[in-house]
Design a protein around this motif. Sequence first.
Motif, PDB file in Angstrom:
ATOM      1  N   THR A 219       0.812  -1.220   0.000  1.00 19.48           N
ATOM      2  CA  THR A 219       0.000   0.000   0.000  1.00 19.48           C
ATOM      3  C   THR A 219       0.842   1.265   0.000  1.00 19.48           C
ATOM      4  O   THR A 219       0.301   2.365   0.053  1.00 19.48           O
ATOM      5  N   SER A 220       2.165   1.123  -0.058  1.00 21.49           N
ATOM      6  CA  SER A 220       3.050   2.289  -0.019  1.00 21.49           C
ATOM      7  C   SER A 220       2.808   3.197  -1.229  1.00 21.49           C
ATOM      8  O   SER A 220       2.773   2.741  -2.379  1.00 21.49           O
ATOM      9  N   GLY A 221       2.631   4.483  -0.969  1.00 21.09           N
ATOM     10  CA  GLY A 221       2.457   5.452  -2.050  1.00 21.09           C
ATOM     11  C   GLY A 221       1.063   5.536  -2.609  1.00 21.09           C
ATOM     12  O   GLY A 221       0.817   6.301  -3.547  1.00 21.09           O
TER      13      GLY A 221
ATOM     14  N   GLN B 220       1.411   1.720   9.027  1.00 21.15           N
ATOM     15  CA  GLN B 220       0.335   2.701   9.185  1.00 21.15           C
ATOM     16  C   GLN B 220      -0.924   2.331   8.400  1.00 21.15           C
ATOM     17  O   GLN B 220      -1.414   3.126   7.581  1.00 21.15           O
ATOM     18  N   PRO B 221      -1.484   1.152   8.628  1.00 19.20           N
ATOM     19  CA  PRO B 221      -2.711   0.799   7.916  1.00 19.20           C
ATOM     20  C   PRO B 221      -3.910   1.580   8.447  1.00 19.20           C
ATOM     21  O   PRO B 221      -3.996   1.859   9.646  1.00 19.20           O
TER      22      PRO B 221
ATOM     23  N   PHE C 285      -6.525  -2.654   8.855  1.00 17.90           N
ATOM     24  CA  PHE C 285      -6.020  -3.342  10.032  1.00 17.90           C
ATOM     25  C   PHE C 285      -7.009  -4.401  10.514  1.00 17.90           C
ATOM     26  O   PHE C 285      -6.624  -5.526  10.850  1.00 17.90           O
ATOM     27  N   GLU C 286      -8.285  -4.063  10.535  1.00 20.25           N
ATOM     28  CA  GLU C 286      -9.302  -4.995  11.031  1.00 20.25           C
ATOM     29  C   GLU C 286      -9.534  -6.161  10.077  1.00 20.25           C
ATOM     30  O   GLU C 286     -10.125  -7.171  10.464  1.00 20.25           O
TER      31      GLU C 286
ATOM     32  N   ALA D  26      -4.446   0.624  15.080  1.00 16.68           N
ATOM     33  CA  ALA D  26      -3.175   0.450  14.381  1.00 16.68           C
ATOM     34  C   ALA D  26      -2.221   1.599  14.684  1.00 16.68           C
ATOM     35  O   ALA D  26      -1.007   1.407  14.790  1.00 16.68           O
ATOM     36  N   ASP D  27      -2.748   2.833  14.827  1.00 19.34           N
ATOM     37  CA  ASP D  27      -1.902   3.977  15.147  1.00 19.34           C
ATOM     38  C   ASP D  27      -1.341   3.856  16.563  1.00 19.34           C
ATOM     39  O   ASP D  27      -0.158   4.129  16.806  1.00 19.34           O
ATOM     40  N   VAL D  28      -2.199   3.450  17.505  1.00 16.55           N
ATOM     41  CA  VAL D  28      -1.753   3.259  18.881  1.00 16.55           C
ATOM     42  C   VAL D  28      -0.693   2.166  18.941  1.00 16.55           C
ATOM     43  O   VAL D  28       0.342   2.305  19.598  1.00 16.55           O
ATOM     44  N   MET D  29      -0.960   1.071  18.234  1.00 12.51           N
ATOM     45  CA  MET D  29      -0.014  -0.037  18.177  1.00 12.51           C
ATOM     46  C   MET D  29       1.336   0.430  17.637  1.00 12.51           C
ATOM     47  O   MET D  29       2.394   0.080  18.168  1.00 12.51           O
TER      48      MET D  29
END
Length: 256
Positions: free
Chosen positions: A112-114, A143-144, A149-150, A190-193
């Motif tokens: 998913t980069s870019g 950073q999904p 992430f889910e 995902a951000d917290v992780m």
Amino acid sequence: VLIDDTPLGEFNIDSYRQRIGYVPQDDIVLPELTVRENILHSARIRLPCTWSDSEIHHHVDILISCLQLAHVQDSLVGSTAAPVISGGQRKRVSIGMELAAAPMALFLDEPTSGLDATAAASIMSTLKALSRLGMTIVTIIHQPRQEIFESLDSLVLLGQGRMIYCGPQIEMQPHFELIDFRFPPHSNPADVMGDIIAGEGRSYNRAGDSTVESLIQYWSTGRHTSLAPEQDKARPVAMIEINSLSQTVKIRGAPW
């Protein structure tokens, strides 16, 4: 690491090189070829010689449909400096070139980069559908967005190159909450992780030890336990030509 239930040290990995796909972070496509020609070329040089040309073309047709590339299959891929198709479509072509070899397992480096959020979600949705066919999908992702992430089944988290967590995605948050980390309401887990495994978890754990070293130690001692029921992996997948692609996976060998 096991391959077909055999430890890697006792296994001849060379025999599997043609049955494992790898998609690098930077797209490796042939800019002077069309979308279809890129995938067809990969299929012709990597599939077993026992496949007839008609079987190869049929396999490519299925891939193009499944990857939602039918409307641009005759367009040149182009280069990053002079693009013809979108970035998300280029990434799908790269994935299609590896799927052309009908791999038993597909490894992707930041697919998913870019990409914008919508294109990234679309790519991951396609990979999710492939996993439901029995293909093993292993991907590195940073950073999904929450929906991506889910959608993950299993998760491996690394800090300083060491394992901090390995297990179902749905057990990740309960695992960290058990050791006094608090996930703010309405936040993206995902951000917290990401903050926690980067050593920036103090704001989520005011009282306890939030260092990466403590997380590595906690996991290595084996004090963690299963906290959530196993995910249902029998959900139906709605994809074009799904039965044909599933049959191809079975022909190639075991899915693990």
